[in-house]
Design an enzyme around this catalytic site. Structure first.
Site, PDB file in Angstrom:
ATOM      1  N   SER A   1       0.858  -1.182   0.000  1.00 44.81           N
ATOM      2  CA  SER A   1       0.000   0.000   0.000  1.00 44.81           C
ATOM      3  C   SER A   1       0.892   1.228   0.000  1.00 44.81           C
ATOM      4  O   SER A   1       1.693   1.406  -0.918  1.00 44.81           O
ATOM      5  CB  SER A   1      -0.948  -0.032   1.204  1.00 44.81           C
ATOM      6  OG  SER A   1      -1.827   1.077   1.183  1.00 44.81           O
TER       7      SER A   1
ATOM      8  N   HIS B   1      -2.494  -0.931  -3.585  1.00 42.24           N
ATOM      9  CA  HIS B   1      -3.671  -0.075  -3.477  1.00 42.24           C
ATOM     10  C   HIS B   1      -3.531   1.131  -4.402  1.00 42.24           C
ATOM     11  O   HIS B   1      -2.536   1.857  -4.347  1.00 42.24           O
ATOM     12  CB  HIS B   1      -3.854   0.399  -2.041  1.00 42.24           C
ATOM     13  CG  HIS B   1      -4.194  -0.702  -1.088  1.00 42.24           C
ATOM     14  ND1 HIS B   1      -4.125  -0.570   0.272  1.00 42.24           N
ATOM     15  CD2 HIS B   1      -4.615  -1.967  -1.308  1.00 42.24           C
ATOM     16  CE1 HIS B   1      -4.487  -1.697   0.859  1.00 42.24           C
ATOM     17  NE2 HIS B   1      -4.778  -2.572  -0.096  1.00 42.24           N
TER      18      HIS B   1
ATOM     19  N   ASP C   1      -4.560  -4.332   5.707  1.00 40.96           N
ATOM     20  CA  ASP C   1      -4.932  -5.215   4.606  1.00 40.96           C
ATOM     21  C   ASP C   1      -3.805  -6.218   4.375  1.00 40.96           C
ATOM     22  O   ASP C   1      -2.626  -5.854   4.396  1.00 40.96           O
ATOM     23  CB  ASP C   1      -5.182  -4.403   3.329  1.00 40.96           C
ATOM     24  CG  ASP C   1      -5.777  -5.248   2.207  1.00 40.96           C
ATOM     25  OD1 ASP C   1      -6.485  -6.227   2.516  1.00 40.96           O
ATOM     26  OD2 ASP C   1      -5.541  -4.919   1.037  1.00 40.96           O
TER      27      ASP C   1
END
Length: 343
Positions: free
Chosen positions: A15, A42, A134
């Site tokens: 991310s 992401h 995540d």
């Protein structure tokens, strides 16, 4: 891909800070790497992703956005397209607009789960730099299906939340700095995978939800295969009822549509909703002040001082509400990164 039982299926989550980390990692991969690599970074859903081109300039391996049904080829790096989950099936890939997980699509957890269900002990899950958590639930699924868990050393990561959360909840097999990970993945892809084990039914069910299989969502709602109980919160994305999912050491939340949240992501989403509600209340009260002052002026012009006084008092009361709302909005809330990963 042929069915050689090696640790040759690598799934990677990144991310914040991930583009730079992935450039370093992909640049270190050998051109004769014996496996296939799948990446979730992401990205904004409306943006055109240039990530394959960016990574391709650093990597000796081909880097592509796959399409629905594309075959899995050794020596390739597959990057999830914007606003689509990348899912791994036996021998091919799915690219689906399934429910968001942790408020993002693509998300790491659906990728990791799908690979774990399809390839079990052949899977190596890797969590790189990023905020929130995540990839933690997905990495746990990889381990439960016999695969191997790897994280970037949090002290080496530009953003340490994702690897740190993963280490708090998953018994990781390797924790290494970024510059050592390419050699590790190359070595693991040549090692025999462990023995196959039965896929836990809850992992298989959640993998099917990401594929948009409505029967899976119905089964989940009936609690046929998941350890879940009603949650006393609603889904920030759709407003629907949510269930608490007990996933070993992890407590997660999933609604009947399929949106999924970790506690940290759910808290962040609730905080954003609360801020939006306060901002709407502030705007409404400012409009009420203007209305009340206008009505007071009108009443005074018409020769009704008592009515004008009542409108003025209402405007003064609304101004006190505005001051309170501004104070709340300008109060700094604790960042999710400050919440202990083990909580």
């Amino acid at each position: 891909m042929n069915d050689v039982e090696k640790r040759d299926i690598v799934v990677i989550a990144a991310s914040a800070g991930g583009v730079s980390a992935l450039q370093t990692l992909c640049g270190g991969m050998s051109p004769d790497f014996a496996g296939a690599i799948f990446v979730v970074q992401h990205v904004s859903p409306g943006a055109k992703s240039m990530l394959p081109a960016i990574l391709g300039r650093a990597a000796a391996l081909p880097v592509v956005h796959p399409a629905e049904g594309d075959p899995i080829l050794r020596g390739h790096i597959y990057v999830a397209p914007p606003d689509r989950h990348l899912l791994v099936k036996r021998g091919h890939m799915l690219v689906r607009k399934g429910p968001k997980e942790n408020r993002t699509r693509p998300a790491a957890d659906p990728l990791f789960r799908s690979a774990a269900v399809s390839y079990g002990p052949r899977v190596v899950g890797l969590v790189l730099t990023g905020t929130l958590d995540d990839g933690t639930a997905g990495l746990l699924a990889v381990k439960r299906c016999g695969g191997m868990a790897v994280v970037q050393d949090p002290d080496d990561a530009e953003w340490s939340d994702m690897p740190r959360h993963a280490m708090a909840k998953v018994a990781v097999d390797h924790c290494l700095p970024l510059t050592s990970l390419a050699d590790l993945l190359t070595r693991l892809a040549l090692e025999p995978a462990g023995p196959g084990i039965p896929v836990p039914s809850d992992i298989e069910l959640e993998a099917r939800i990401a594929e948009q299989e409505m029967i899976a969502m119905i089964e989940e709602n009936r609690q046929n295969s998941m350890v879940a109980s009603p949650a006393l919160v609603t889904c920030p994305d759709c407003g629907g009822a949510m269930m608490e999912v007990e996933d070993g050491p992890l407590l997660r939340f999933r609604c009947h549509i399929g949106h999924a949240f970790s506690p940290a992501t759910l808290a962040e989403a609730q905080g954003q909703a609360f801020e939006q509600a306060l901002a709407m209340a502030l705007r409404t009260h400012n409009e009420r002040i203007r209305l009340f002052e206008r009505m007071a002026d009108n009443a005074a012009t018409q020769g009704h001082p008592n009515i004008a006084a009542k409108w003025t008092a209402a405007a003064i009361e609304a101004k006190t509400h505005v001051d309170l709302l501004r104070a709340i909005l300008t109060t700094q809330s604790p960042a999710m990164g400050d919440i202990p990963a083990a909580d």
